[in-house]
Design a protein around this motif. Structure first.
Motif, PDB file in Angstrom:
ATOM      1  N   MET A   1      11.373 -14.186  16.086  1.00 16.34           N
ATOM      2  CA  MET A   1      11.410 -12.758  15.760  1.00 16.34           C
ATOM      3  C   MET A   1      12.256 -12.022  16.789  1.00 16.34           C
ATOM      4  SD  MET A   1       8.256 -10.048  15.298  1.00 16.34           S
ATOM      5  CE  MET A   1       7.875 -10.024  17.048  1.00 16.34           C
ATOM      6  N   THR A   2      13.229 -11.249  16.337  1.00 15.99           N
ATOM      7  CA  THR A   2      14.050 -10.470  17.249  1.00 15.99           C
ATOM      8  C   THR A   2      13.289  -9.220  17.664  1.00 15.99           C
ATOM      9  OG1 THR A   2      15.106  -9.159  15.529  1.00 15.99           O
ATOM     10  CG2 THR A   2      16.085 -11.307  16.015  1.00 15.99           C
ATOM     11  N   THR A   3      13.791  -8.585  18.696  1.00 24.51           N
ATOM     12  CA  THR A   3      13.111  -7.395  19.208  1.00 24.51           C
ATOM     13  C   THR A   3      13.235  -6.217  18.251  1.00 24.51           C
ATOM     14  OG1 THR A   3      15.106  -6.814  20.429  1.00 24.51           O
ATOM     15  CG2 THR A   3      13.431  -8.086  21.596  1.00 24.51           C
ATOM     16  N   THR A   4      14.192  -6.281  17.294  1.00 22.67           N
ATOM     17  CA  THR A   4      14.371  -5.153  16.382  1.00 22.67           C
ATOM     18  C   THR A   4      13.527  -5.285  15.115  1.00 22.67           C
ATOM     19  OG1 THR A   4      16.274  -6.254  15.362  1.00 22.67           O
ATOM     20  CG2 THR A   4      16.724  -4.743  17.187  1.00 22.67           C
ATOM     21  N   GLU A   5      12.940  -6.464  14.900  1.00 26.82           N
ATOM     22  CA  GLU A   5      12.152  -6.653  13.703  1.00 26.82           C
ATOM     23  C   GLU A   5      10.745  -6.062  13.876  1.00 26.82           C
ATOM     24  OE1 GLU A   5      12.506 -10.910  13.297  1.00 26.82           O
ATOM     25  OE2 GLU A   5      13.776 -10.654  11.521  1.00 26.82           O
ATOM     26  N   ARG A   6      10.239  -5.467  12.773  1.00 31.02           N
ATOM     27  CA  ARG A   6       8.902  -4.887  12.799  1.00 31.02           C
ATOM     28  C   ARG A   6       8.137  -5.374  11.574  1.00 31.02           C
ATOM     29  NH1 ARG A   6       9.980   1.455  14.622  1.00 31.02           N
ATOM     30  NH2 ARG A   6      11.063   0.965  16.568  1.00 31.02           N
ATOM     31  N   PHE A   7       6.839  -5.596  11.799  1.00 28.80           N
ATOM     32  CA  PHE A   7       6.003  -6.129  10.732  1.00 28.80           C
ATOM     33  C   PHE A   7       4.725  -5.303  10.614  1.00 28.80           C
ATOM     34  CE2 PHE A   7       8.770  -9.536  11.829  1.00 28.80           C
ATOM     35  CZ  PHE A   7       8.916 -10.306  10.682  1.00 28.80           C
ATOM     36  N   VAL A   8       4.217  -5.178   9.390  1.00 29.44           N
ATOM     37  CA  VAL A   8       2.908  -4.589   9.113  1.00 29.44           C
ATOM     38  C   VAL A   8       2.176  -5.533   8.174  1.00 29.44           C
ATOM     39  CG1 VAL A   8       1.647  -2.701   8.029  1.00 29.44           C
ATOM     40  CG2 VAL A   8       3.640  -2.206   9.458  1.00 29.44           C
ATOM     41  N   ASP A   9       1.012  -6.010   8.604  1.00 33.14           N
ATOM     42  CA  ASP A   9       0.228  -6.968   7.810  1.00 33.14           C
ATOM     43  C   ASP A   9       1.064  -8.184   7.411  1.00 33.14           C
ATOM     44  OD1 ASP A   9      -1.975  -5.300   7.972  1.00 33.14           O
ATOM     45  OD2 ASP A   9      -1.507  -4.279   6.084  1.00 33.14           O
ATOM     46  N   GLY A  10       1.905  -8.606   8.320  1.00 34.50           N
ATOM     47  CA  GLY A  10       2.714  -9.787   8.083  1.00 34.50           C
ATOM     48  C   GLY A  10       3.955  -9.565   7.239  1.00 34.50           C
ATOM     49  N   VAL A  11       4.218  -8.332   6.837  1.00 33.58           N
ATOM     50  CA  VAL A  11       5.378  -8.016   5.997  1.00 33.58           C
ATOM     51  C   VAL A  11       6.417  -7.323   6.860  1.00 33.58           C
ATOM     52  CG1 VAL A  11       6.214  -6.767   3.984  1.00 33.58           C
ATOM     53  CG2 VAL A  11       3.936  -7.811   3.954  1.00 33.58           C
ATOM     54  N   ARG A  12       7.639  -7.839   6.805  1.00 36.06           N
ATOM     55  CA  ARG A  12       8.711  -7.253   7.609  1.00 36.06           C
ATOM     56  C   ARG A  12       9.119  -5.907   7.021  1.00 36.06           C
ATOM     57  NH1 ARG A  12      13.930 -10.809   8.522  1.00 36.06           N
ATOM     58  NH2 ARG A  12      14.212 -10.332   6.298  1.00 36.06           N
ATOM     59  N   LEU A  13       9.253  -4.928   7.912  1.00 36.21           N
ATOM     60  CA  LEU A  13       9.663  -3.598   7.489  1.00 36.21           C
ATOM     61  C   LEU A  13      11.176  -3.563   7.362  1.00 36.21           C
ATOM     62  CD1 LEU A  13       7.380  -1.350   9.732  1.00 36.21           C
ATOM     63  CD2 LEU A  13       6.891  -2.355   7.488  1.00 36.21           C
ATOM     64  N   GLU A  14      11.635  -3.331   6.125  1.00 33.32           N
ATOM     65  CA  GLU A  14      13.076  -3.251   5.876  1.00 33.32           C
ATOM     66  C   GLU A  14      13.300  -2.454   4.605  1.00 33.32           C
ATOM     67  OE1 GLU A  14      14.686  -7.115   5.180  1.00 33.32           O
ATOM     68  OE2 GLU A  14      13.035  -7.727   3.882  1.00 33.32           O
ATOM     69  N   PRO A  15      14.455  -1.815   4.481  1.00 35.03           N
ATOM     70  CA  PRO A  15      14.757  -1.080   3.252  1.00 35.03           C
ATOM     71  C   PRO A  15      14.704  -2.012   2.047  1.00 35.03           C
ATOM     72  CG  PRO A  15      16.326  -0.522   4.976  1.00 35.03           C
ATOM     73  CD  PRO A  15      15.549  -1.704   5.479  1.00 35.03           C
ATOM     74  N   ARG A  16      14.185  -1.529   0.953  1.00 35.05           N
ATOM     75  CA  ARG A  16      14.085  -2.352  -0.248  1.00 35.05           C
ATOM     76  C   ARG A  16      14.502  -1.557  -1.467  1.00 35.05           C
ATOM     77  NH1 ARG A  16       8.267  -4.305   0.020  1.00 35.05           N
ATOM     78  NH2 ARG A  16       8.917  -4.542   2.196  1.00 35.05           N
ATOM     79  N   ALA A  17      14.961  -2.273  -2.475  1.00 40.78           N
ATOM     80  CA  ALA A  17      15.355  -1.637  -3.724  1.00 40.78           C
ATOM     81  C   ALA A  17      14.113  -1.228  -4.510  1.00 40.78           C
ATOM     82  CB  ALA A  17      16.211  -2.595  -4.556  1.00 40.78           C
ATOM     83  N   LEU A  18      14.116  -0.011  -5.014  1.00 43.84           N
ATOM     84  CA  LEU A  18      12.990   0.502  -5.776  1.00 43.84           C
ATOM     85  C   LEU A  18      13.395   0.672  -7.242  1.00 43.84           C
ATOM     86  CD1 LEU A  18      11.693   3.241  -3.320  1.00 43.84           C
ATOM     87  CD2 LEU A  18      10.818   0.914  -3.622  1.00 43.84           C
TER      88      LEU A  18
END
Length: 269
Positions: free
Chosen positions: A1-18
């Motif tokens: 895991m890089t220092t810029t990656e963030r997770f909540v409940d095991g899910v990586r926080l990243e922009p996603r298509a809606l």
């Protein structure tokens, strides 16, 4: 895991298509569309009941039949909004004849709504009731002012109708006068009577009524408290262009529809 990656409940926080925002449904058959409109009408009448818009036997919402455009579905005369079911609804032609159903129809509902449906082919649904703040505001004979973001929804798109103001509208010519006063707008304040709203969907017409009633309430409160400040013309115009579209009216109704269909499943009977 890089220092810029963030997770909540095991899910990586990243922009996603809606997925795109929803739109009014399309139907494979006219029968499906008719059933949908009748369900929405029964639900909308129950919503009016929850908001306290019942006033004896006054008030009506109509929706045009998708196959026979010179006919509309309406609530029967003298039945409670709060207990309306699909099977209670009545189909009426533009001459005021009941062609499906075994209950009478409020003549004022026929006279006013048939005139609106005839004058405005774009209108699928129309709503009216003797709501408390709409009644009070209509006695002033003034348009809704752009005092709030919500009120700006009606900026430049509502009329004050003085013809037949305060009279029970039973004559077809009187209905045509009120419809002419509405003009191309989505809402009218009928002097000494109350509010009328229309839409390309039932959802839209009903939400506009709720929003207009609340905006009348807010303006009455603001006028009682002092001298309200108006939203600037360019901002009011911009807000109306964003929030006053047929899609916006339809979309704003969906939470109300979700609530009533889940809490009152018997409306589908």
């Amino acid at each position: 895991m890089t220092t810029t990656e963030r997770f909540v409940d095991g899910v990586r926080l990243e922009p996603r298509a809606l997925p795109p925002l929803p739109a009014p449904p399309e139907f494979a058959t006219v029968e499906e569309e008719r059933a949908h409109r009748k369900q929405k009408l029964a639900g909308a009448l129950r919503i009016f009941g929850r908001f306290g818009f019942g006033e004896g036997v006054a008030g009506h919402i109509t929706v045009r039949d998708p196959e026979f455009s010179d006919h509309f579905w309406v609530n029967p005369f003298g039945r409670s909004f709060r207990h309306m079911r699909v099977r209670d609804l009545v189909l009426v032609n533009h001459d005021g004849d009941v062609v499906l159903g075994d209950q009478p129809v409020n003549r004022a509902a026929f006279v006013l709504h048939s005139a609106i449906h005839q004058a405005r082919p774009d209108v699928v649904a129309a709503a009216h009731s003797h709501s408390p703040y709409g009644k009070a505001f209509s006695s002033l004979g003034i348009p809704l002012a752009p005092l709030t973001q919500d009120a700006c929804t009606f900026y430049g798109d509502h009329a004050v109708v003085t013809e037949q103001g305060g009279a029970v509208v039973l004559d077809p010519e009187a209905g045509r006068q009120v419809a002419a006063g509405l003009g191309p707008h989505k809402a009218a304040i009928h002097q000494n009577h109350g509010l009328f709203t229309v839409g390309r969907t039932l959802d839209e017409a009903v939400f506009w009524f709720l929003a207009l009633e609340r905006s009348c309430q807010a303006q009455l409160a603001a006028m009682a408290a002092g001298k309200p400040i108006h939203v600037r013309h360019e901002w009011a115009t911009y807000t109306a262009e964003q929030n006053g579209t047929p899609w916006a009216g339809w979309f704003n109704f969906q939470p109300l529809w979700d609530e009533i269909r889940l809490s009152d499943p018997e409306l589908f009977d």
